[in-house]
Design a protein around this motif. Structure first.
Motif, PDB file in Angstrom:
ATOM      1  N   ARG A 124       0.835  -1.212   0.000  1.00 21.33           N
ATOM      2  CA  ARG A 124       0.000   0.000   0.000  1.00 21.33           C
ATOM      3  C   ARG A 124       0.863   1.253   0.000  1.00 21.33           C
ATOM      4  N   GLU A 125       1.926   1.225   0.799  1.00 20.55           N
ATOM      5  CA  GLU A 125       2.791   2.395   0.901  1.00 20.55           C
ATOM      6  C   GLU A 125       3.486   2.684  -0.426  1.00 20.55           C
ATOM      7  N   LEU A 126       4.049   1.653  -1.034  1.00 17.43           N
ATOM      8  CA  LEU A 126       4.734   1.830  -2.316  1.00 17.43           C
ATOM      9  C   LEU A 126       3.754   2.252  -3.407  1.00 17.43           C
ATOM     10  N   LEU A 127       2.604   1.621  -3.462  1.00 15.92           N
ATOM     11  CA  LEU A 127       1.599   1.973  -4.463  1.00 15.92           C
ATOM     12  C   LEU A 127       1.121   3.405  -4.258  1.00 15.92           C
ATOM     13  N   ALA A 128       0.858   3.769  -3.022  1.00 15.77           N
ATOM     14  CA  ALA A 128       0.426   5.142  -2.732  1.00 15.77           C
ATOM     15  C   ALA A 128       1.489   6.142  -3.166  1.00 15.77           C
ATOM     16  N   ASN A 129       2.751   5.836  -2.885  1.00 13.70           N
ATOM     17  CA  ASN A 129       3.829   6.738  -3.297  1.00 13.70           C
ATOM     18  C   ASN A 129       3.903   6.868  -4.808  1.00 13.70           C
ATOM     19  N   GLN A 130       3.766   5.750  -5.518  1.00 13.93           N
ATOM     20  CA  GLN A 130       3.806   5.778  -6.982  1.00 13.93           C
ATOM     21  C   GLN A 130       2.651   6.620  -7.533  1.00 13.93           C
ATOM     22  N   LEU A 131       1.450   6.374  -7.057  1.00  9.16           N
ATOM     23  CA  LEU A 131       0.278   7.089  -7.557  1.00  9.16           C
ATOM     24  C   LEU A 131       0.292   8.557  -7.146  1.00  9.16           C
ATOM     25  N   ASN A 132       0.764   8.851  -5.935  1.00  8.78           N
ATOM     26  CA  ASN A 132       0.884  10.246  -5.513  1.00  8.78           C
ATOM     27  C   ASN A 132       1.893  10.994  -6.371  1.00  8.78           C
ATOM     28  N   ALA A 133       2.995  10.331  -6.703  1.00  5.32           N
ATOM     29  CA  ALA A 133       3.989  10.972  -7.562  1.00  5.32           C
ATOM     30  C   ALA A 133       3.408  11.261  -8.944  1.00  5.32           C
ATOM     31  N   LEU A 134       2.668  10.304  -9.495  1.00  6.97           N
ATOM     32  CA  LEU A 134       2.034  10.520 -10.801  1.00  6.97           C
ATOM     33  C   LEU A 134       1.023  11.651 -10.738  1.00  6.97           C
ATOM     34  N   GLY A 135       0.178  11.631  -9.716  1.00  8.35           N
ATOM     35  CA  GLY A 135      -0.822  12.685  -9.575  1.00  8.35           C
ATOM     36  C   GLY A 135      -0.186  14.042  -9.349  1.00  8.35           C
ATOM     37  N   GLY A 136       0.807  14.092  -8.486  1.00  9.99           N
ATOM     38  CA  GLY A 136       1.487  15.355  -8.203  1.00  9.99           C
ATOM     39  C   GLY A 136       2.185  15.930  -9.412  1.00  9.99           C
ATOM     40  N   ALA A 137       2.753  15.066 -10.223  1.00  7.04           N
ATOM     41  CA  ALA A 137       3.461  15.534 -11.418  1.00  7.04           C
ATOM     42  C   ALA A 137       2.512  16.164 -12.424  1.00  7.04           C
ATOM     43  N   HIS A 138       1.241  15.835 -12.337  1.00 12.79           N
ATOM     44  CA  HIS A 138       0.300  16.328 -13.344  1.00 12.79           C
ATOM     45  C   HIS A 138      -0.703  17.335 -12.819  1.00 12.79           C
ATOM     46  N   GLN A 139      -0.727  17.538 -11.525  1.00 14.82           N
ATOM     47  CA  GLN A 139      -1.622  18.535 -10.953  1.00 14.82           C
ATOM     48  C   GLN A 139      -1.294  19.921 -11.506  1.00 14.82           C
ATOM     49  N   ALA A 140      -0.024  20.229 -11.619  1.00 18.34           N
ATOM     50  CA  ALA A 140       0.397  21.532 -12.143  1.00 18.34           C
ATOM     51  C   ALA A 140       0.016  21.714 -13.614  1.00 18.34           C
ATOM     52  N   ARG A 141      -0.240  20.626 -14.311  1.00 11.24           N
ATOM     53  CA  ARG A 141      -0.616  20.694 -15.726  1.00 11.24           C
ATOM     54  C   ARG A 141      -2.127  20.804 -15.911  1.00 11.24           C
ATOM     55  N   GLY A 142      -2.848  20.907 -14.809  1.00 13.83           N
ATOM     56  CA  GLY A 142      -4.289  21.075 -14.895  1.00 13.83           C
ATOM     57  C   GLY A 142      -5.090  19.798 -14.806  1.00 13.83           C
ATOM     58  N   ALA A 143      -4.450  18.691 -14.491  1.00 17.19           N
ATOM     59  CA  ALA A 143      -5.181  17.429 -14.337  1.00 17.19           C
ATOM     60  C   ALA A 143      -6.058  17.527 -13.096  1.00 17.19           C
ATOM     61  N   THR A 144      -7.271  17.056 -13.230  1.00 16.38           N
ATOM     62  CA  THR A 144      -8.211  17.088 -12.112  1.00 16.38           C
ATOM     63  C   THR A 144      -8.631  15.661 -11.759  1.00 16.38           C
ATOM     64  N   PRO A 145      -9.109  15.450 -10.538  1.00 16.14           N
ATOM     65  CA  PRO A 145      -9.540  14.098 -10.153  1.00 16.14           C
ATOM     66  C   PRO A 145     -10.591  13.510 -11.100  1.00 16.14           C
ATOM     67  N   ILE A 146     -11.491  14.319 -11.611  1.00 18.25           N
ATOM     68  CA  ILE A 146     -12.524  13.803 -12.504  1.00 18.25           C
ATOM     69  C   ILE A 146     -11.911  13.222 -13.779  1.00 18.25           C
ATOM     70  N   MET A 147     -10.795  13.736 -14.210  1.00 14.49           N
ATOM     71  CA  MET A 147     -10.126  13.218 -15.407  1.00 14.49           C
ATOM     72  C   MET A 147      -9.663  11.782 -15.193  1.00 14.49           C
ATOM     73  N   PHE A 148      -9.343  11.439 -13.971  1.00 16.10           N
ATOM     74  CA  PHE A 148      -8.933  10.073 -13.672  1.00 16.10           C
ATOM     75  C   PHE A 148     -10.137   9.157 -13.537  1.00 16.10           C
ATOM     76  N   GLU A 149     -11.230   9.687 -13.053  1.00 20.06           N
ATOM     77  CA  GLU A 149     -12.429   8.889 -12.846  1.00 20.06           C
ATOM     78  C   GLU A 149     -13.048   8.410 -14.153  1.00 20.06           C
ATOM     79  N   VAL A 150     -12.903   9.161 -15.239  1.00 22.63           N
ATOM     80  CA  VAL A 150     -13.511   8.751 -16.506  1.00 22.63           C
ATOM     81  C   VAL A 150     -12.894   7.468 -17.030  1.00 22.63           C
ATOM     82  N   CYS A 151     -11.766   7.088 -16.507  1.00 22.00           N
ATOM     83  CA  CYS A 151     -11.097   5.878 -16.972  1.00 22.00           C
ATOM     84  C   CYS A 151     -11.719   4.610 -16.380  1.00 22.00           C
ATOM     85  N   ASP A 152     -12.582   4.748 -15.407  1.00 24.48           N
ATOM     86  CA  ASP A 152     -13.237   3.592 -14.815  1.00 24.48           C
ATOM     87  C   ASP A 152     -14.453   3.238 -15.667  1.00 24.48           C
TER      88      ASP A 152
END
Length: 158
Positions: A124-152
């Protein structure tokens, strides 16, 4: 189960969408396999059975050189507005994407990133770190949580 895998891939696909160094051109792509060790008995968002199924499916899928381009193609076909976020192929016509070098390079970059995430499923810790890094890297580019939800969406199943 399939939707969890699709959500996971969609997350990585979108998170990788905007990450391309400006002014660079890629003509050759090399992917590597990253193995992450963790205690597979740990329970998290997925059961050990789900993790096993995902890993077995992933091990088969990543051997097929067409998987990464086909998944990215289906993603940008289903969500053409996201294609504009890829700096190297924002306006490449749909019928030219699968032969476009920049598109293919991005697809294999996503494949490598997804491999790290799949290998991180036992922690869980490693996965959370990986996903947080991905999310953090793209937050500045305007990525929003809803953009990730459409993939489900089960329309991404293969």
């Amino acid at each position: 189960m399939t939707s969890k895998f699709v959500l996971l891939f969609g997350l990585v696909a979108f998170a990788s969408a905007c990450f391309q160094a400006p002014g660079t051109t890629t003509t050759t792509v090399t992917t590597t396999v990253t193995t992450v060790s963790a205690d597979d008995r740990e329970e998290g968002i997925l059961s050990s059975h789900d993790r096993s199924v995902i890993r077995k499916t992933w091990d088969q899928a990543k051997k097929d050189g067409d998987v990464a381009p086909q998944v990215l193609f289906r993603f940008v076909t289903a969500h053409p507005e996201y294609q504009k976020m890829f700096s190297k192929f924002p306006s490449v016509p749909k019928d030219e994407l699968l032969s476009n070098g920049n598109f293919l390079a991005q697809a294999y970059t996503i494949l490598a990133g997804l491999n790290v995430v799949v290998q991180s499923l036992s922690s869980r810790e490693l996965l959370a770190n990986q996903l947080n890094a991905l999310g953090g890297a793209h937050q500045a580019r305007g990525a929003t949580p809803i953009m990730f939800e459409v993939c489900d969406d089960t329309s991404y199943t293969f």
